[in-house]
Design an enzyme around this catalytic site. Structure first.
Site, PDB file in Angstrom:
ATOM      1  N   ARG A 145      37.695  47.934  56.002  1.00  0.00           N
ATOM      2  CA  ARG A 145      37.590  48.094  57.461  1.00  0.00           C
ATOM      3  C   ARG A 145      37.045  49.470  57.838  1.00  0.00           C
ATOM      4  NH1 ARG A 145      43.479  46.236  58.574  1.00  0.00           N
ATOM      5  NH2 ARG A 145      43.496  46.436  56.297  1.00  0.00           N
ATOM      6  N   LEU A 192      53.423  65.879  37.671  1.00  0.00           N
ATOM      7  CA  LEU A 192      53.462  64.647  38.443  1.00  0.00           C
ATOM      8  C   LEU A 192      53.169  63.435  37.564  1.00  0.00           C
ATOM      9  CD1 LEU A 192      53.393  63.155  41.278  1.00  0.00           C
ATOM     10  CD2 LEU A 192      50.919  63.580  41.218  1.00  0.00           C
ATOM     11  N   ASP A 194      45.499  50.649  51.886  1.00  0.00           N
ATOM     12  CA  ASP A 194      44.844  49.533  52.581  1.00  0.00           C
ATOM     13  C   ASP A 194      43.843  50.052  53.611  1.00  0.00           C
ATOM     14  OD1 ASP A 194      44.354  46.889  53.097  1.00  0.00           O
ATOM     15  OD2 ASP A 194      46.061  46.625  54.438  1.00  0.00           O
ATOM     16  N   ASN A 236      40.208  50.112  53.146  1.00  0.00           N
ATOM     17  CA  ASN A 236      38.911  50.610  52.672  1.00  0.00           C
ATOM     18  C   ASN A 236      37.749  49.836  53.284  1.00  0.00           C
ATOM     19  OD1 ASN A 236      40.224  52.436  51.049  1.00  0.00           O
ATOM     20  ND2 ASN A 236      39.952  51.287  49.165  1.00  0.00           N
ATOM     21  N   ARG A 278      53.297  44.476  56.269  1.00  0.00           N
ATOM     22  CA  ARG A 278      53.886  43.673  55.201  1.00  0.00           C
ATOM     23  C   ARG A 278      53.858  44.457  53.894  1.00  0.00           C
ATOM     24  NH1 ARG A 278      49.116  41.414  56.894  1.00  0.00           N
ATOM     25  NH2 ARG A 278      47.370  41.576  55.430  1.00  0.00           N
ATOM     26  N   SER A 326      53.261  42.907  50.822  1.00  0.00           N
ATOM     27  CA  SER A 326      52.195  42.336  49.991  1.00  0.00           C
ATOM     28  C   SER A 326      52.522  42.310  48.495  1.00  0.00           C
ATOM     29  CB  SER A 326      50.879  43.094  50.235  1.00  0.00           C
ATOM     30  OG  SER A 326      50.442  42.907  51.559  1.00  0.00           O
ATOM     31  N   HIS A 365      35.667  51.868  49.287  1.00  0.00           N
ATOM     32  CA  HIS A 365      36.426  52.066  48.049  1.00  0.00           C
ATOM     33  C   HIS A 365      36.089  53.420  47.420  1.00  0.00           C
ATOM     34  CE1 HIS A 365      38.002  48.067  48.302  1.00  0.00           C
ATOM     35  NE2 HIS A 365      36.818  47.495  48.200  1.00  0.00           N
TER      36      HIS A 365
END
Length: 241
Positions: free
Chosen positions: A24, A131, A20, A22, A194, A196, A37
């Protein structure tokens, strides 16, 4: 950050991240949102590389939620285009580094060329043993749970499942994440407090780490901070010490 603080013998098997901030980050620098982004992709690359190096087995990234379709059409189109170009560029390096790439969510709502690009990436890396990089795309946990309930009900009606046998393990086997363990550590960037609609069932006993750092600035050092914080906790699963 002194990486010697990291206990290499207590690395979480599965880390999930709500990426979260990007937009801002971009606004703070006077840049268009899409620039945030794009820079966020560099964080994805860095965190994926670091997780592979320190022995994380699963990394799930909340990439595009079912609610993100409500963003301006121009931004959504730019995100889809960026996703496709990124996969085409990055998947060869993922394959070279033995990363197995997969997704959770309903890809059928994505543009066809984006869906096809994702499937090609998954096919290329499907036999890799390092991974597991999991992108949550067009993903919403409530819809996942509803889909699971519908599928179980159908199986009960067909006589394939006895309703008295429904338990947590059976329910989990109908989730999108049936092939993956629940996250040990959930990280959310940008200071929001949160979940989300992300992995609601799976995060019942997940340790949560919140940071004010915007995702484009979240790199190796920030990841170490989150893991060290995790390592200093006692996971009791409802029991006492």
């Amino acid at each position: 950050m002194n990486t010697k603080e990291l206990d290499i013998h207590n690395i979480p098997d599965h880390i999930a991240i709500i990426m979260d901030g990007n937009g801002r980050w971009a606004k703070q620098k006077g840049l268009p949102r899409i620039a945030g982004h794009r820079e966020g992709i560099n964080s994805v690359r860095d965190i994926t590389k670091t997780c592979g190096e320190i022995g994380v087995k699963y990394l799930t990234l909340y990439t595009f939620s079912t609610e993100n379709w409500n963003r301006p059409k121009k931004e959504v189109n730019a995100l889809m285009s960026l996703l496709l170009s990124t996969i085409k560029i990055e998947v060869k390096d993922l394959h070279k580094n033995n990363v197995k790439f997969s997704t959770i969510g309903d890809l059928s709502f994505l543009p066809k060329n984006t869906e096809n690009g994702l499937k090609e990436g998954m096919d290329l890396t499907k036999n890799n043993t390092g991974l597991n990089l999991i992108l949550a795309l067009n993903y919403g946990s409530r819809q996942e749970i509803i889909d699971s309930v519908i599928n179980i009900v159908n199986k009960v009606q067909l006589g394939d499942i006895d309703s008295s046998h429904i338990d947590e393990a059976l329910f989990s086997s109908f989730l999108y994440t049936k092939n993956y363990p629940d996250p040990d550590l959930l990280i959310r960037t940008s200071g929001e407090l949160r979940i989300s609609n992300f992995l609601l069932w799976q995060c019942a006993y997940t340790e949560i780490y919140l940071t004010n750092t915007y995702w484009p600035s979240f790199r190796e050092e920030e990841l170490y901070k989150a893991i060290i914080d995790y390592q200093n906790r006692e996971r009791r699963y409802g029991k006492i010490s």
